[in-house]
Design an enzyme around this catalytic site. Structure first.
Site, short mmCIF file in Angstrom:
data_model
loop_
_atom_site.label_atom_id
_atom_site.label_comp_id
_atom_site.label_asym_id
_atom_site.label_seq_id
_atom_site.Cartn_x
_atom_site.Cartn_y
_atom_site.Cartn_z
N LEU A 67 0.85 -1.24 0.19
CA LEU A 67 0.13 -0.09 -0.05
C LEU A 67 0.89 1.23 -0.01
O LEU A 67 1.93 1.37 0.72
CB LEU A 67 -0.79 -0.08 1.25
N HIS A 68 0.55 2.20 -0.86
CA HIS A 68 1.33 3.63 -0.83
C HIS A 68 0.38 4.55 -1.74
O HIS A 68 -0.43 3.93 -2.41
CB HIS A 68 2.75 3.39 -1.60
N ALA A 69 0.67 5.75 -1.35
CA ALA A 69 0.13 6.80 -2.30
C ALA A 69 1.26 7.79 -2.41
O ALA A 69 2.47 7.57 -2.52
CB ALA A 69 -0.95 7.48 -1.35
#
Length: 92
Positions: A67-69
């Site tokens: 997960l990452h933005a």
């Protein structure tokens, strides 16, 4: 090896039974980073919004999501978190 030790603090590792859905799993997984001051609360929303717009780009292989933005979506300083769900969720 010390770099991994610096990037993954024990307090950011969690094993939980389940999440309601993939969005709940994202919230659960990123919460230690919010509490630790590594990301802003809006980083969670950034991950969820990006997934709605781009699809689940962070699912690397079955049963593994990174997960990452974008950094500008709320990163304060670098840090990892590890969350294991005993009962997995489906990302879209």
């Amino acid at each position: 090896m010390s770099q991994i030790k610096d990037m993954l603090k024990l307090e950011n590792v969690q094993v939980i039974d389940s999440a309601q859905d993939w969005e709940d799993a994202v919230r659960i997984a990123v919460t230690p980073l919010v509490k630790g001051g590594y990301v802003e609360e809006r980083y969670i929303d950034g991950i969820i919004t990006n997934a709605h717009e781009l699809g689940p780009y962070f699912v690397l292989v079955p049963n593994l999501a990174l997960l990452h933005a974008r950094p500008e979506q709320g990163v304060i300083k670098k840090q990892l978190a590890l969350t294991i769900l005993r009962k997995g969720v489906v990302f879209k």
